[in-house]
Design a protein around this motif. Sequence first.
Motif, short mmCIF file in Angstrom:
data_model
loop_
_atom_site.label_atom_id
_atom_site.label_comp_id
_atom_site.label_asym_id
_atom_site.label_seq_id
_atom_site.Cartn_x
_atom_site.Cartn_y
_atom_site.Cartn_z
N MET A 87 0.83 -1.20 0.00
CA MET A 87 0.00 0.00 0.00
C MET A 87 0.87 1.25 0.00
O MET A 87 0.54 2.25 -0.65
CB MET A 87 -0.92 -0.01 1.22
N SER A 90 2.09 2.05 -3.48
CA SER A 90 1.08 2.08 -4.54
C SER A 90 0.90 3.51 -5.06
O SER A 90 1.37 4.48 -4.46
CB SER A 90 -0.25 1.54 -4.02
N HIS A 91 0.18 3.63 -6.17
CA HIS A 91 -0.10 4.94 -6.75
C HIS A 91 -1.37 5.57 -6.17
O HIS A 91 -1.69 6.71 -6.48
CB HIS A 91 -0.25 4.82 -8.27
N ASN A 92 -2.05 4.80 -5.32
CA ASN A 92 -3.28 5.29 -4.70
C ASN A 92 -2.94 6.13 -3.48
O ASN A 92 -2.34 5.63 -2.51
CB ASN A 92 -4.17 4.10 -4.32
N VAL A 93 -3.33 7.40 -3.49
CA VAL A 93 -2.99 8.31 -2.40
C VAL A 93 -3.64 7.87 -1.09
O VAL A 93 -3.03 7.96 -0.01
CB VAL A 93 -3.43 9.76 -2.74
N VAL A 94 -4.86 7.38 -1.15
CA VAL A 94 -5.57 6.96 0.05
C VAL A 94 -4.85 5.78 0.70
O VAL A 94 -4.65 5.75 1.92
CB VAL A 94 -7.03 6.59 -0.27
N LEU A 95 -4.45 4.79 -0.10
CA LEU A 95 -3.74 3.63 0.43
C LEU A 95 -2.40 4.04 1.04
O LEU A 95 -2.02 3.53 2.10
CB LEU A 95 -3.52 2.60 -0.67
N ARG A 96 -1.71 4.94 0.39
CA ARG A 96 -0.43 5.41 0.94
C ARG A 96 -0.65 6.14 2.27
O ARG A 96 0.15 5.98 3.20
CB ARG A 96 0.28 6.35 -0.05
#
Length: 273
Positions: A87, A90-96
Amino acid sequence: MASIDTEIRAPHVGLKIRWGQVMVGGAALAVIAAMIWVVAQSQSIYWSEIPAYMFDPRILRGVVLTLQLTAAAMVFGIALGAVMAAMAISHNVVLRAIAAGFVWWFRGVPLIVQIFLWFNIALFVPHIGPFDINTLITPTIAGFLALGLHEAANMTEIIRAGLKSVDRGQREAAQALGLKPLQTMWTIILPQAVRLVIPPTGNQAIGMLKASAIVSVIGMRDLLTQAQQIYAANYLIIEMLFVASIWYLGITTIASIGQHFIEKRFAPKGRTA
């Protein structure tokens, strides 16, 4: 001739006695010997009681629980840490953001505080549906959750660093060859990252073994708790602490040897661990 003479004499330079090092080393050994002598001559320690309690059933039960707790917390920590590390990159801001918050909390709050929080969680979350939290969160579960989540936060950073260390060009090359992201991760990235992740993971496992003693504050019946309960009855405080220390030293020594061979097995060719 001068050069030949130099080559002949050069090897003898390393045989020169460095008296400063000899004196410092001798002084250090003397201090250690004096400390051992003082302890050995103590009339307050019943040395014969130490071997008598080494294999006491209560101590052995504590050793087993300590090993089980360490293994369970490490497996949980590595598995959750791997998910959080994925996570985190990842490229997902929320997951980061979720991964960053997880690491920030569980790595930043002292472990003993986390143990007390889980042990007393029923004070602010008494029920989850029909389930009573006091029944669910026993001292064993509280200790496992605290150690496991704390370890997961540390493993998140270790695994994330290992994954990020693999050159980006290799990802691009795998993509050019038509490999899917999962194939790239499994066949290209992980085999290289694991070599960097194994050494700190071994250190974390050994640290976890020693940190597990902290669950004695909630009476979890681990090795240290068993030793404390025995010396509360027979007043052999130092003797029982020696028993626990010998067991911890023995287990960590075996774990260190195992870690050495594992690192050697996964070390890159031409490099020894």
